[in-house]
Design a protein around this motif. Structure first.
Motif, PDB file in Angstrom:
ATOM      1  N   TRP A 157       0.786  -1.242   0.051  1.00  0.00           N
ATOM      2  CA  TRP A 157       0.088  -0.048   0.075  1.00  0.00           C
ATOM      3  C   TRP A 157       0.918   1.110   0.000  1.00  0.00           C
ATOM      4  N   GLU A 177       3.554   1.355  -1.732  1.00  0.00           N
ATOM      5  CA  GLU A 177       3.841   1.435  -3.222  1.00  0.00           C
ATOM      6  C   GLU A 177       2.679   2.179  -4.094  1.00  0.00           C
ATOM      7  N   SER A 178       1.733   2.009  -3.764  1.00  0.00           N
ATOM      8  CA  SER A 178       0.491   2.744  -4.480  1.00  0.00           C
ATOM      9  C   SER A 178       0.336   3.988  -3.976  1.00  0.00           C
ATOM     10  N   ARG A 182      -1.484   4.428  -1.275  1.00  0.00           N
ATOM     11  CA  ARG A 182      -2.898   4.560  -0.436  1.00  0.00           C
ATOM     12  C   ARG A 182      -2.569   4.155   1.133  1.00  0.00           C
ATOM     13  N   GLU A 208      -6.864  -4.151  -4.591  1.00  0.00           N
ATOM     14  CA  GLU A 208      -6.257  -3.763  -5.810  1.00  0.00           C
ATOM     15  C   GLU A 208      -4.643  -3.977  -5.797  1.00  0.00           C
ATOM     16  N   GLU A 209      -4.089  -3.450  -4.836  1.00  0.00           N
ATOM     17  CA  GLU A 209      -2.486  -3.476  -4.592  1.00  0.00           C
ATOM     18  C   GLU A 209      -2.009  -4.963  -4.545  1.00  0.00           C
ATOM     19  N   THR A 212      -2.495  -6.674  -8.112  1.00  0.00           N
ATOM     20  CA  THR A 212      -1.467  -6.286  -9.368  1.00  0.00           C
ATOM     21  C   THR A 212      -0.058  -6.752  -8.992  1.00  0.00           C
ATOM     22  N   LYS A 262      -4.284   3.292 -13.400  1.00  0.00           N
ATOM     23  CA  LYS A 262      -3.969   3.871 -11.930  1.00  0.00           C
ATOM     24  C   LYS A 262      -3.234   2.974 -10.960  1.00  0.00           C
ATOM     25  N   TYR A 263      -3.251   1.832 -10.810  1.00  0.00           N
ATOM     26  CA  TYR A 263      -2.405   1.025 -10.172  1.00  0.00           C
ATOM     27  C   TYR A 263      -1.200   0.203 -10.942  1.00  0.00           C
ATOM     28  N   SER A 264      -1.568  -0.064 -12.240  1.00  0.00           N
ATOM     29  CA  SER A 264      -0.487  -0.610 -13.075  1.00  0.00           C
ATOM     30  C   SER A 264       0.683   0.074 -13.475  1.00  0.00           C
ATOM     31  N   PRO A 296       1.952   2.796 -11.364  1.00  0.00           N
ATOM     32  CA  PRO A 296       2.841   3.136 -10.135  1.00  0.00           C
ATOM     33  C   PRO A 296       3.464   1.610  -9.880  1.00  0.00           C
ATOM     34  N   MET A 297       2.858   0.611 -10.082  1.00  0.00           N
ATOM     35  CA  MET A 297       3.206  -0.901  -9.556  1.00  0.00           C
ATOM     36  C   MET A 297       3.988  -1.601 -10.640  1.00  0.00           C
TER      37      MET A 297
END
Lengths: 446, 446
Positions: B80, B82-83, B85, B111-112, B115, B293-295, B297-298
């Motif tokens: 979390w 990393e994202s 959040r 989500e995290e 992913t 949105k997540y892909s 940054p991660m």
């Protein structure tokens, strides 16, 4: 399921962190992925096996007359202060404080909570006997989690609790649990031996552990080989029949079988020498009778026929559902991978198309896939464009007990090949005989 | 199930803490018991309904081609962070520190984690499209939990995540989810209306909420009454057919339907006046498309056909499984109790023996019980020695949609009585016609 549409991330390399076969194979076969130390995600094939085990446990518990429910993962600390275990439990209990600074914990077991439910709602002997159980995630903050799901921190457990008016009734509940556990393990293709055990931190007068024989087991076990010949088979069991249930328990507890914790060398020597065995075992379940240990301090009482108020006699009984996935693999694998017993395999049969793109081979595979599905089987069809060798290696790794190989040469001769993962033996047969052949193999497991 | 052997602790008094009908009725009907603020034990009948809903959700997700798996309840904080959040989420996230002082949390959503699983295993467009989902307990540390399971802290949610190569494919996944959700709610006997929604803390470009109309709903809703006439019925849906799926979505999103958050008075006025409705609604699901949105940054990327590395397009899609139990009751009850829709009822039919102990009445009840069980029904037989009035009140409270009343007088005339909980209407029929009559009623639900 078609492999081209599935998510089965098999690994080529053996992960360095995995010390035992089941951990290695679960990672390599794409069944789990570690989320944190001792905490795992169950990838689709792993989840499928886990769910099968969960369903078998539910079916056998319901058959024994036990009633399913579900308690939450988080518990208020207050309940554990009442029983005195909040301080006693030690650092394996994951203690949590919520936004209002209330003390909570992630339940490692549920004696307190179920006793609280009981005392709130039950007051008469007429409501007994009663056995409630649930299958829920638990947490034990192991200092050194290892061996994958075999000693994880977040783990799925079935725990059941019997409430009875006296010791005699509670012992029937104990016996009922023993028999239902034997059935459960047998359906999973396991020989799990009940062994007299120490009571451990939960406390108890009568307690047996169930151990699966495997080299990587954490306990040393000593037993009379006669016990491994026992089988319930298709016996018709009436769980209300105290005598029948007690006789089965007697049958299984008469031959010597103990862990190193309770081993008695003198008794063991009375076993005929050629039947004396020493091995290692994995604990996959435990049953306890602990009387009024929780009902007394927590005030869980009933009025008897005579109007007397007595604390109920209780026991708690657990099956390590997520751990069983590992234990089954420890007991069922070879160099090439897993070998699932028919009762728990994620898919009943694999279909390997030797020449993807060949019209006739594709059609034969599709026909088989459709016919098997209609007949109630779940086939896994490897429809990828891969070499035959890679397809075979994947099938061997994930361990479906039966494989159908379909290729242009065989089809020209009017046959496909059916191969047993366990023996490696193959037979050729006409494609339209496959469903019947598998029906015979899976009799009792569909 | 025989009531004498079940655990159904109905309450006579209405618990003071319960403000809305579903909370009151779930407590009174012995479905739940509070363990701590916003945390509930699911007693046997509550668990049975919860499990039915869970199975319906599984079946409809698998039908849509989505793949079940299971992520753990606890997550490492690192993911979390990393994202971004971990800090953003606020006090509703239950933060936990384990014995090694590692920061963990009880997942409010996944989500995290999903992913992270994706990026570890998938690298090519060939492995797409992919939609993974799970049904797992979540925790949100609501400051003021209330309304029973409708706004609890520990709650059961289905959350699914699609991974697609581009926006166009992701929108098909979005549509597929919308249709599979419509089917899911319809099987549960609910009219759940998709309404364009705000994106909220998860973020998203396209998002719809599904709302069940009920006076106690937390949202004000505005809609064209034409939408409540829509029904999927027995339509044969091919989830791979982009056009068919899009057409269904179009059908359901064309009539005006919005919550107060996105309400547009100007647009609403274009709805013919006699079809304009204002009401309240309970949110029971939401679908999101949030792109990269997540892909991004991660680092969850795939190689395209052209060898280009692109971040995958994602969406997340949730159904509030435990909340649905409350929502169904809000939409289906009267003064006397719950009225279960046929698709989700814990037991298909209740059997009330008006004169327990009367040889003929007992025998007729046992025969019915056996015949119904053989035919695949789950009857609940009230075999207690209770007044008829008390038995009827219990049946009305727990809300089984059908009740069979068996008494000596009727039996003398060769009939038993079949009563609809919803309409209160009764019909007399010969005992051996009951199974067929119920088969007709439950067609498509067994």
């Amino acid at each position: 399921m078609r492999l081209s549409r599935y998510f089965l991330p098999v690994l080529k390399e053996t992960p360095a962190e995995a010390q035992i076969a089941s951990h290695r194979l679960m990672l390599r076969a794409g069944m789990i992925k570690q989320a944190a130390a001792g905490i795992y995600s169950w990838l689709p094939m792993g989840f499928k096996v886990l769910r099968k085990l969960e369903n078998i446990v539910h079916e056998e518990q319901v058959r024994a007359g036990h009633i399913p429910m579900l308690m939450p993962t988080l518990q208020p600390a207050d309940l554990w202060k009442e029983s005195g275990r909040y301080d006693a439990y030690g650092p394996e209990m994951l203690r949590i404080r919520d936004r209002h600074d209330r003390d909570m914990l992630y339940g490692p077991t549920n004696e307190e909570m179920i006793t609280d439910i009981f005392r709130a709602h039950v007051g008469s002997y007429k409501d007994l006997p009663l056995t409630l159980y649930h299958i829920q995630w638990k947490f034990r903050d192991e200092i050194r989690p290892r061996f994958g799901v075999m000693r994880g921190r977040e783990f799925l457990m079935k725990d059941g609790y019997n409430f009875d008016v006296d010791h005699e009734h509670a012992m029937h509940a104990y016996n009922r649990h023993m028999v239902s556990y034997l059935r459960t393990y047998e359906r999973m293709g396991l020989k799990a031996i009940p062994m007299r055990a120490d009571s451990g931190p939960i406390g108890g007068d009568d307690t047996h552990e169930f151990l699966v024989l495997a080299e990587t087991g954490e306990s040393e076990v000593f037993y009379d080989s006669a016990i491994t010949d026992l089988s319930l088979g298709n016996r018709d069991i009436d769980y209300d029949d105290w005598d029948q249930v007690a006789l089965i328990c007697n049958e299984w507890t008469k031959p010597y079988a103990r862990t190193d914790e309770t081993h008695d060398a003198g008794l063991f020597e009375k076993v005929p020498e050629d039947r004396r065995r020493t091995s290692r075992g994995i604990e996959v379940g435990q049953i306890f009778y602990f009387g009024t240990k929780y009902s007394e301090p927590m005030g869980a009482t009933v009025n008897t026929k005579d109007g007397e108020k007595v604390p109920v006699h209780m026991g708690s009984h657990g099956i390590g559902v997520s751990r069983l996935v590992g234990a089954i693999i420890e007991a069922n694998h070879d160099e090439a991978g897993i070998i699932w017993p028919e009762g728990v395999t994620p898919y009943h049969v694999g279909i390997v198309n030797l020449k993807q793109g060949d019209g006739e081979a594709d059609r034969a595979c599709e026909d088989l896939y459709a016919a098997l599905t209609r007949a109630g089987f779940e086939p896994l069809y490897d429809d990828r464009e891969e070499r035959a060798g890679a397809k075979f290696a994947t099938m061997d790794l994930i361990g479906l007990p039966w494989r159908i190989t379909v290729g242009p040469r065989g089809l020209k001769a009017g046959v496909v090949e059916l191969t047993s993962r366990r023996t490696g033996e193959s037979e050729e047969l006409a494609p339209d005989l496959v469903v019947d052949r598998l029906r015979g193999i899976y009799a009792g497991h569909l």
